[in-house]
Design a protein around this motif. Structure first.
Motif, PDB file in Angstrom:
ATOM      1  N   ILE A 175       0.865  -1.180   0.000  1.00 29.75           N
ATOM      2  CA  ILE A 175       0.000   0.000   0.000  1.00 29.75           C
ATOM      3  C   ILE A 175       0.899   1.226   0.000  1.00 29.75           C
ATOM      4  O   ILE A 175       1.690   1.424   0.918  1.00 29.75           O
ATOM      5  CB  ILE A 175      -0.918   0.039   1.234  1.00 29.75           C
ATOM      6  N   THR A 176       0.779   2.028  -1.027  1.00 35.60           N
ATOM      7  CA  THR A 176       1.577   3.242  -1.176  1.00 35.60           C
ATOM      8  C   THR A 176       0.661   4.453  -1.115  1.00 35.60           C
ATOM      9  O   THR A 176      -0.371   4.481  -1.789  1.00 35.60           O
ATOM     10  CB  THR A 176       2.342   3.238  -2.513  1.00 35.60           C
ATOM     11  N   THR A 177       1.034   5.443  -0.326  1.00 36.09           N
ATOM     12  CA  THR A 177       0.258   6.678  -0.248  1.00 36.09           C
ATOM     13  C   THR A 177       0.969   7.768  -1.029  1.00 36.09           C
ATOM     14  O   THR A 177       2.112   8.125  -0.739  1.00 36.09           O
ATOM     15  CB  THR A 177       0.089   7.145   1.209  1.00 36.09           C
ATOM     16  N   LEU A 178       0.282   8.276  -2.059  1.00 35.60           N
ATOM     17  CA  LEU A 178       0.786   9.386  -2.864  1.00 35.60           C
ATOM     18  C   LEU A 178       0.269  10.678  -2.256  1.00 35.60           C
ATOM     19  O   LEU A 178      -0.940  10.848  -2.099  1.00 35.60           O
ATOM     20  CB  LEU A 178       0.313   9.236  -4.309  1.00 35.60           C
ATOM     21  N   MET A 179       1.183  11.588  -1.913  1.00 30.87           N
ATOM     22  CA  MET A 179       0.795  12.828  -1.252  1.00 30.87           C
ATOM     23  C   MET A 179       1.311  14.036  -2.031  1.00 30.87           C
ATOM     24  O   MET A 179       2.408  14.536  -1.775  1.00 30.87           O
ATOM     25  CB  MET A 179       1.318  12.833   0.190  1.00 30.87           C
ATOM     26  N   PRO A 180       0.523  14.506  -2.987  1.00 28.92           N
ATOM     27  CA  PRO A 180       0.920  15.708  -3.726  1.00 28.92           C
ATOM     28  C   PRO A 180       0.497  16.973  -2.991  1.00 28.92           C
ATOM     29  O   PRO A 180      -0.263  16.926  -2.011  1.00 28.92           O
ATOM     30  CB  PRO A 180       0.139  15.566  -5.036  1.00 28.92           C
ATOM     31  N   GLY A 181       0.982  18.090  -3.475  1.00 29.51           N
ATOM     32  CA  GLY A 181       0.460  19.388  -3.069  1.00 29.51           C
ATOM     33  C   GLY A 181      -0.529  19.845  -4.126  1.00 29.51           C
ATOM     34  O   GLY A 181      -1.155  19.014  -4.793  1.00 29.51           O
ATOM     35  N   PRO A 182      -0.703  21.152  -4.323  1.00 28.98           N
ATOM     36  CA  PRO A 182      -1.615  21.635  -5.360  1.00 28.98           C
ATOM     37  C   PRO A 182      -1.174  21.155  -6.748  1.00 28.98           C
ATOM     38  O   PRO A 182       0.005  21.234  -7.097  1.00 28.98           O
ATOM     39  CB  PRO A 182      -1.507  23.153  -5.240  1.00 28.98           C
ATOM     40  N   VAL A 183      -2.138  20.645  -7.518  1.00 30.54           N
ATOM     41  CA  VAL A 183      -1.854  20.090  -8.832  1.00 30.54           C
ATOM     42  C   VAL A 183      -2.699  20.818  -9.874  1.00 30.54           C
ATOM     43  O   VAL A 183      -3.845  21.196  -9.614  1.00 30.54           O
ATOM     44  CB  VAL A 183      -2.163  18.579  -8.867  1.00 30.54           C
ATOM     45  N   GLU A 184      -2.149  21.008 -11.054  1.00 29.26           N
ATOM     46  CA  GLU A 184      -2.836  21.736 -12.124  1.00 29.26           C
ATOM     47  C   GLU A 184      -3.898  20.833 -12.761  1.00 29.26           C
ATOM     48  O   GLU A 184      -3.666  20.177 -13.771  1.00 29.26           O
ATOM     49  CB  GLU A 184      -1.824  22.194 -13.185  1.00 29.26           C
ATOM     50  N   THR A 185      -5.062  20.786 -12.135  1.00 29.87           N
ATOM     51  CA  THR A 185      -6.190  20.003 -12.628  1.00 29.87           C
ATOM     52  C   THR A 185      -7.466  20.826 -12.500  1.00 29.87           C
ATOM     53  O   THR A 185      -7.437  21.987 -12.089  1.00 29.87           O
ATOM     54  CB  THR A 185      -6.356  18.701 -11.813  1.00 29.87           C
ATOM     55  N   GLU A 186      -8.597  20.181 -12.792  1.00 27.24           N
ATOM     56  CA  GLU A 186      -9.905  20.832 -12.649  1.00 27.24           C
ATOM     57  C   GLU A 186     -10.349  20.912 -11.192  1.00 27.24           C
ATOM     58  O   GLU A 186     -11.424  21.429 -10.888  1.00 27.24           O
ATOM     59  CB  GLU A 186     -10.955  20.076 -13.459  1.00 27.24           C
ATOM     60  N   ASP A 216       6.218   5.243  -9.644  1.00 25.75           N
ATOM     61  CA  ASP A 216       7.569   4.760  -9.316  1.00 25.75           C
ATOM     62  C   ASP A 216       7.637   4.279  -7.867  1.00 25.75           C
ATOM     63  O   ASP A 216       8.246   3.240  -7.576  1.00 25.75           O
ATOM     64  CB  ASP A 216       8.599   5.864  -9.555  1.00 25.75           C
ATOM     65  N   ALA A 217       7.011   5.023  -6.954  1.00 30.01           N
ATOM     66  CA  ALA A 217       7.002   4.616  -5.552  1.00 30.01           C
ATOM     67  C   ALA A 217       6.219   3.323  -5.364  1.00 30.01           C
ATOM     68  O   ALA A 217       6.611   2.435  -4.590  1.00 30.01           O
ATOM     69  CB  ALA A 217       6.398   5.728  -4.688  1.00 30.01           C
ATOM     70  N   LEU A 218       5.120   3.197  -6.083  1.00 34.56           N
ATOM     71  CA  LEU A 218       4.302   1.987  -6.022  1.00 34.56           C
ATOM     72  C   LEU A 218       5.092   0.769  -6.470  1.00 34.56           C
ATOM     73  O   LEU A 218       5.076  -0.288  -5.817  1.00 34.56           O
ATOM     74  CB  LEU A 218       3.071   2.170  -6.915  1.00 34.56           C
ATOM     75  N   MET A 219       5.788   0.904  -7.576  1.00 33.47           N
ATOM     76  CA  MET A 219       6.548  -0.222  -8.114  1.00 33.47           C
ATOM     77  C   MET A 219       7.716  -0.612  -7.211  1.00 33.47           C
ATOM     78  O   MET A 219       8.172  -1.754  -7.214  1.00 33.47           O
ATOM     79  CB  MET A 219       7.060   0.121  -9.515  1.00 33.47           C
ATOM     80  N   LYS A 220       8.193   0.338  -6.417  1.00 33.66           N
ATOM     81  CA  LYS A 220       9.278   0.047  -5.467  1.00 33.66           C
ATOM     82  C   LYS A 220       8.742  -0.464  -4.135  1.00 33.66           C
ATOM     83  O   LYS A 220       9.529  -0.816  -3.247  1.00 33.66           O
ATOM     84  CB  LYS A 220      10.116   1.308  -5.233  1.00 33.66           C
ATOM     85  N   GLY A 221       7.434  -0.442  -3.955  1.00 34.49           N
ATOM     86  CA  GLY A 221       6.839  -0.879  -2.703  1.00 34.49           C
ATOM     87  C   GLY A 221       7.006   0.101  -1.569  1.00 34.49           C
ATOM     88  O   GLY A 221       6.922  -0.269  -0.392  1.00 34.49           O
ATOM     89  N   GLN A 222       7.207   1.389  -1.898  1.00 32.52           N
ATOM     90  CA  GLN A 222       7.378   2.395  -0.857  1.00 32.52           C
ATOM     91  C   GLN A 222       6.059   2.667  -0.150  1.00 32.52           C
ATOM     92  O   GLN A 222       4.979   2.598  -0.744  1.00 32.52           O
ATOM     93  CB  GLN A 222       7.912   3.690  -1.459  1.00 32.52           C
ATOM     94  N   ALA A 223       6.159   3.025   1.124  1.00 34.22           N
ATOM     95  CA  ALA A 223       4.959   3.316   1.902  1.00 34.22           C
ATOM     96  C   ALA A 223       4.371   4.670   1.538  1.00 34.22           C
ATOM     97  O   ALA A 223       3.143   4.836   1.477  1.00 34.22           O
ATOM     98  CB  ALA A 223       5.280   3.271   3.396  1.00 34.22           C
ATOM     99  N   HIS A 224       5.233   5.670   1.302  1.00 34.25           N
ATOM    100  CA  HIS A 224       4.765   7.031   1.048  1.00 34.25           C
ATOM    101  C   HIS A 224       5.607   7.691  -0.029  1.00 34.25           C
ATOM    102  O   HIS A 224       6.781   7.367  -0.196  1.00 34.25           O
ATOM    103  CB  HIS A 224       4.880   7.927   2.295  1.00 34.25           C
ATOM    104  N   ILE A 225       4.998   8.648  -0.706  1.00 36.07           N
ATOM    105  CA  ILE A 225       5.755   9.521  -1.585  1.00 36.07           C
ATOM    106  C   ILE A 225       5.101  10.899  -1.577  1.00 36.07           C
ATOM    107  O   ILE A 225       3.916  11.034  -1.874  1.00 36.07           O
ATOM    108  CB  ILE A 225       5.839   8.961  -3.029  1.00 36.07           C
ATOM    109  N   VAL A 226       5.866  11.906  -1.183  1.00 36.81           N
ATOM    110  CA  VAL A 226       5.434  13.293  -1.325  1.00 36.81           C
ATOM    111  C   VAL A 226       5.998  13.772  -2.645  1.00 36.81           C
ATOM    112  O   VAL A 226       7.210  13.771  -2.863  1.00 36.81           O
ATOM    113  CB  VAL A 226       5.940  14.174  -0.161  1.00 36.81           C
TER     114      VAL A 226
END
Length: 262
Positions: A175-186, A216-226
């Protein structure tokens, strides 16, 4: 039919669209979902990578919507789940409609947890599978004028850490948690935040870059990625800054009309 199968939520635009594109490039058959008709056009784009793609338009804020998504998988083993669907809501909490803030909670928390529980049970039973959950660095910050959203992301970030520990004996499941900041989306338009400093900012992250960091973090099995170095710094600072100061800083970014003050 490919050997690998992925479910990706919130895949019509933004981070979810980019994650689905990467998964298709890597040979995953896809089941993609969003709560808008645009998901059909997105699915056609993913098919160009030569994989099987099924799309469904449904409301993941409801149990029935999640059930319809799972039914569309037709019993196929889910190798990858990207639980990416999310919803924001700007303006002061006391001015918000109850139905609106409940929809944020039901999308970001209730529907996400129900989907995770259903998919993770099978993954853990066979000791194989990967999950990417889109959290946010917003979960580290008291979100003045975005309070419900930030609160849901604090829940999601914490929940993912807890469940990761609960299933730690299932070495084949990550289980990997992706933690972005503000992203250019709708996202900011849908949250009615275009008149805010953060909504009007031109320094938001590219969703393709955020998705690649998450993948990339998911494929490495990392717990988190900011995702993004500025967000890494902000996340680190948030851990040692008093909540009152963080809330005031967030106010300057998210208060309606703050864009005019920049």
């Amino acid at each position: 039919m490919a050997d690998k199968f992925a479910i990706i939520t919130g895949a019509s635009t933004g981070i979810g669209f980019e994650l689905a594109s990467i998964a298709a490039e890597n040979g995953y058959d896809l089941l993609v979902v969003a709560d808008e008709p645009l998901i059909e056009a997105a699915a056609a784009d993913f098919e160009r990578h030569g994989v099987s793609v099924r799309s469904i338009e449904t409301d993941l804020a409801t149990i029935e919507g999640v059930d319809s998504l799972l039914a569309a998988a037709e019993g196929r083993r889910v190798d990858l789940l990207c639980a990416n669907a999310g919803r924001g809501l700007g303006h002061a909490f006391l001015d918000q409609n109850v139905d609106d803030w409940r929809r944020v909670i039901d999308t970001n928390v209730t529907g996400t947890l129900y989907l995770l529980q259903k998919v993770l049970k099978d993954m853990v039973a066979r000791d194989d599978g990967n999950v990417l959950i889109t959290g946010s660095i917003a979960g580290f910050i008291p979100g003045s004028f975005h309070a419900v959203y930030n609160g849901t992301k604090a829940f999601v970030d914490s929940f993912a850490d807890a469940i990761r520990n609960e299933i730690k004996d299932s070495k084949g499941v990550t289980i990997t948690t992706l933690m972005p900041g503000p992203v250019e989306t709708e996202f900011f338009e849908r949250a009615d935040m275009l008149d805010t400093s953060v909504g009007a900012s031109e320094s938001k992250s590219d969703p393709a870059d955020v998705a690649r960091d998450g993948w990339d973090a998911l494929m490495k099995g990392q717990a988190h990625i900011v995702s993004g170095w500025k967000n890494k710094v902000q996340a680190a600072v948030a851990h040692v800054t008093p909540a009152a100061i963080l809330a005031e800083q967030h106010r300057k970014q998210a208060e309606p009309g703050s864009a005019a003050d920049d």
